[in-house]
Design a protein around this motif. Structure first.
Motif, mmCIF file in Angstrom:
data_model
loop_
_atom_site.group_PDB
_atom_site.id
_atom_site.type_symbol
_atom_site.label_atom_id
_atom_site.label_comp_id
_atom_site.label_asym_id
_atom_site.label_seq_id
_atom_site.Cartn_x
_atom_site.Cartn_y
_atom_site.Cartn_z
ATOM 1 N N LEU A 23 0.451 -1.013 0.001
ATOM 2 C CA LEU A 23 -0.033 0.282 0.006
ATOM 3 C C LEU A 23 1.220 1.064 -0.285
ATOM 4 C CD1 LEU A 23 -3.022 -0.691 2.249
ATOM 5 C CD2 LEU A 23 -2.994 -0.521 0.055
ATOM 6 N N ARG A 24 1.900 1.362 0.616
ATOM 7 C CA ARG A 24 2.552 2.636 0.623
ATOM 8 C C ARG A 24 2.833 2.382 -0.403
ATOM 9 N NH1 ARG A 24 6.534 2.928 6.484
ATOM 10 N NH2 ARG A 24 4.567 3.374 7.994
ATOM 11 N N SER A 25 3.893 1.534 -1.336
ATOM 12 C CA SER A 25 4.493 1.551 -2.452
ATOM 13 C C SER A 25 3.573 2.524 -3.313
ATOM 14 C CB SER A 25 5.189 0.771 -3.403
ATOM 15 O OG SER A 25 3.925 -0.246 -3.363
ATOM 16 N N VAL A 26 2.167 2.102 -3.608
ATOM 17 C CA VAL A 26 1.291 3.148 -4.493
ATOM 18 C C VAL A 26 0.820 4.702 -3.683
ATOM 19 C CG1 VAL A 26 -1.582 2.648 -5.012
ATOM 20 C CG2 VAL A 26 0.417 1.078 -4.887
ATOM 21 N N LEU A 27 0.465 4.456 -2.674
ATOM 22 C CA LEU A 27 0.520 5.782 -1.492
ATOM 23 C C LEU A 27 1.434 7.287 -1.467
ATOM 24 C CD1 LEU A 27 -2.349 4.354 0.950
ATOM 25 C CD2 LEU A 27 -2.866 5.347 -1.435
ATOM 26 N N LEU B 283 8.789 9.336 -1.112
ATOM 27 C CA LEU B 283 8.682 10.995 -1.008
ATOM 28 C C LEU B 283 9.935 11.692 -0.857
ATOM 29 C CD1 LEU B 283 6.966 10.078 2.246
ATOM 30 C CD2 LEU B 283 6.179 10.926 -0.060
ATOM 31 N N GLY B 284 11.258 10.777 -1.499
ATOM 32 C CA GLY B 284 12.040 11.989 -1.628
ATOM 33 C C GLY B 284 12.871 12.013 -0.363
ATOM 34 N N PRO C 220 22.079 -9.319 -10.693
ATOM 35 C CA PRO C 220 20.974 -8.695 -9.763
ATOM 36 C C PRO C 220 19.746 -8.918 -11.294
ATOM 37 C CG PRO C 220 21.916 -6.425 -9.863
ATOM 38 C CD PRO C 220 23.203 -7.812 -10.389
ATOM 39 N N VAL C 221 18.459 -8.454 -10.417
ATOM 40 C CA VAL C 221 17.494 -8.298 -11.852
ATOM 41 C C VAL C 221 16.006 -7.820 -11.552
ATOM 42 C CG1 VAL C 221 16.002 -9.410 -13.170
ATOM 43 C CG2 VAL C 221 17.437 -10.637 -12.235
ATOM 44 N N ALA C 222 16.997 -6.143 -11.887
ATOM 45 C CA ALA C 222 15.904 -5.426 -10.844
ATOM 46 C C ALA C 222 14.901 -5.655 -11.282
ATOM 47 C CB ALA C 222 17.486 -3.868 -10.901
ATOM 48 N N GLU C 223 14.481 -5.467 -12.242
ATOM 49 C CA GLU C 223 12.797 -5.664 -13.126
ATOM 50 C C GLU C 223 12.082 -6.409 -11.672
ATOM 51 O OE1 GLU C 223 16.128 -5.028 -16.207
ATOM 52 O OE2 GLU C 223 16.057 -6.035 -14.885
ATOM 53 N N PHE C 224 12.766 -7.529 -11.055
ATOM 54 C CA PHE C 224 11.925 -7.553 -9.897
ATOM 55 C C PHE C 224 11.325 -7.244 -9.064
ATOM 56 C CE2 PHE C 224 13.383 -12.649 -11.444
ATOM 57 C CZ PHE C 224 13.224 -12.189 -12.952
ATOM 58 N N GLY C 225 11.939 -5.980 -9.080
ATOM 59 C CA GLY C 225 11.822 -4.914 -7.635
ATOM 60 C C GLY C 225 9.864 -4.955 -7.755
ATOM 61 N N PHE C 226 8.944 -5.232 -8.968
ATOM 62 C CA PHE C 226 7.950 -5.238 -8.107
ATOM 63 C C PHE C 226 7.146 -5.787 -7.038
ATOM 64 C CE2 PHE C 226 3.666 -7.308 -8.939
ATOM 65 C CZ PHE C 226 2.709 -5.833 -9.485
ATOM 66 N N HIS D 158 10.803 2.972 -7.586
ATOM 67 C CA HIS D 158 10.109 2.201 -6.490
ATOM 68 C C HIS D 158 8.809 2.579 -6.190
ATOM 69 C CE1 HIS D 158 14.072 2.053 -5.372
ATOM 70 N NE2 HIS D 158 14.593 3.150 -5.044
ATOM 71 N N ASP D 159 7.769 3.320 -6.922
ATOM 72 C CA ASP D 159 6.763 2.817 -6.960
ATOM 73 C C ASP D 159 5.975 1.601 -8.031
ATOM 74 O OD1 ASP D 159 5.243 4.642 -10.150
ATOM 75 O OD2 ASP D 159 7.888 4.601 -10.052
#
Length: 369
Positions: free
Chosen positions: A212-216, A265-266, A337-343, A354-355
């Motif tokens: 939820l945090r990664s969306v909000l 949020l930066g 590393p497979v960065a695209e699996f960050g989801f 990161h979103d």
């Protein structure tokens, strides 16, 4: 296309048992593929290994057979009542491929894991080692972590998750860490993954509050709303809650949770995450978040939300997704590393967004690449 072996660290735990039983149910057409990202229309035609190509094995310190664990999960309401009996043959087949986890550390543990993986791999195309064991405390830095040549003589400084990553790469296997433990996140292990031509991904599966945090958090940032504080309380039962009752283990989890906010949020914001062990909750968890923010002309406002879910049912389909995706990475010769699996993760490897929306787009593009 051949079989993909999935070696589960913590193979008799709730998440692993739910994943193995769930895969058997899906193969038999006994359940819908709800929660399985790789079965969405966006991934049609991506040439991913099918569930029928996955062969399960693994390590665990516990000795309770998978069928019995499935029955316990069914009694707790995690699995449908009829499922353990319906997939008992598949659970017994996986049980026959489970081995006791190493009790020693260092080189002895590595040699045992490599031997077990080598035996397991017979007749398989590739093997993915997937860590769903209990969370470890943070790993203190050590000079041997910096390079492979230094690490080879100091394997005793590696925590269990990193020993598994080392053994996996030496055995020619991909590695995924679904926990916030160290895993492959050391320079020496990254060097080894690239040298042996093996993919790795992680860490800490994103299944509930942090999802939820990664969306909000991007929503607040993109609307120019100023977040002043973001606090959270997590109530957990089951083995995960018992493990995270240890402050050292909880610190690993909290660090990965906080990074999602800081990156989206930066900047850091006030507020902490608290984790409380409530045994009566069993395999369920409740997360409550309180967000204090200000809008136009400094008007103060708040958002409060509650998330309640079954941890194993949230995590298990992602474990199957990652097994399929990493199996494809192995087949395609991806190394490092497979960065695209960050989801899928709170604290993903590599340099990626990161979103959640951008992570999903990156994953979909990778799958069809």
């Amino acid at each position: 296309m051949g079989k993909i072996g999935v070696w589960l660290i913590g193979a008799r735990g709730s998440v692993a048992t739910t994943a193995v039983a769930g895969a058997a149910a899906l193969r038999a057409g006994l359940a819908a593929r709800t929660g399985c990202v790789t079965d969405l229309p966006d991934f049609a035609g991506a040439a991913l290994p099918g569930l029928g190509e996955l062969v399960f094995g693994g390590h665990d310190v516990a000795g309770t057979p998978l069928v019995k664990r499935a029955e316990q999960l069914s009694a707790a309401g995690v699995l449908p009542p009829s499922l353990p009996g319906a997939v008992a043959a598949e659970l017994d087949a996986a049980e026959a491929r489970l081995r006791p986890a190493p009790t020693a550390g260092g080189r002895a543990a590595v040699e045992q894991v490599i031997a077990d993986l080598t035996e397991f791999r017979q007749g398989l195309d590739h093997v993915v080692v997937l860590n769903v064991a209990s969370t470890e405390p943070p790993c203190p830095p050590h000079p041997a972590h910096a390079s492979l040549s230094a690490l080879e003589d100091h394997l005793d400084v590696l925590p269990p998750s990193a020993l598994y990553a080392y053994a996996a790469f030496r055995a020619g296997c991909g590695f995924v860490d679904f926990t916030p433990s160290t895993g492959a996140r050391l320079p020496a292990l990254d060097e080894l993954a690239r040298a042996t031509g093996q993919p790795y991904a992680g860490r800490d599966g994103k299944t509930g509050e942090t999802l939820l945090r990664s969306v909000l958090a991007p929503m607040f940032a993109q609307r120019g709303l100023n977040v002043l504080a973001w606090s959270g309380t997590n109530l957990l039962g089951g083995g995960d809650g018992a493990t995270l009752a240890d402050p050292a283990a909880a610190s690993s989890k909290n660090a990965s949770k906080q990074q999602v906010l800081d990156r989206n949020l930066g900047r850091p914001v006030d507020g902490e995450v608290h984790i409380d062990y409530v045994p009566a909750l069993g395999d369920w968890k409740t997360a409550w978040d309180h967000v204090l923010f200000e809008g136009f002309l400094g008007t103060p406002m708040t958002l409060q939300l509650t998330w309640q879910g079954c941890d194993s049912a949230l995590a298990a389909p992602l474990v199957l997704d990652l097994a399929r995706l990493t199996g494809k990475a192995c087949r395609d010769g991806v190394a490092g590393p497979v960065a695209e699996f960050g989801f899928f993760f709170k604290d993903p490897v590599g340099d990626g967004p990161h979103d959640l929306a951008s992570q999903y787009a990156a994953l979909r593009e990778w799958a069809h690449r």
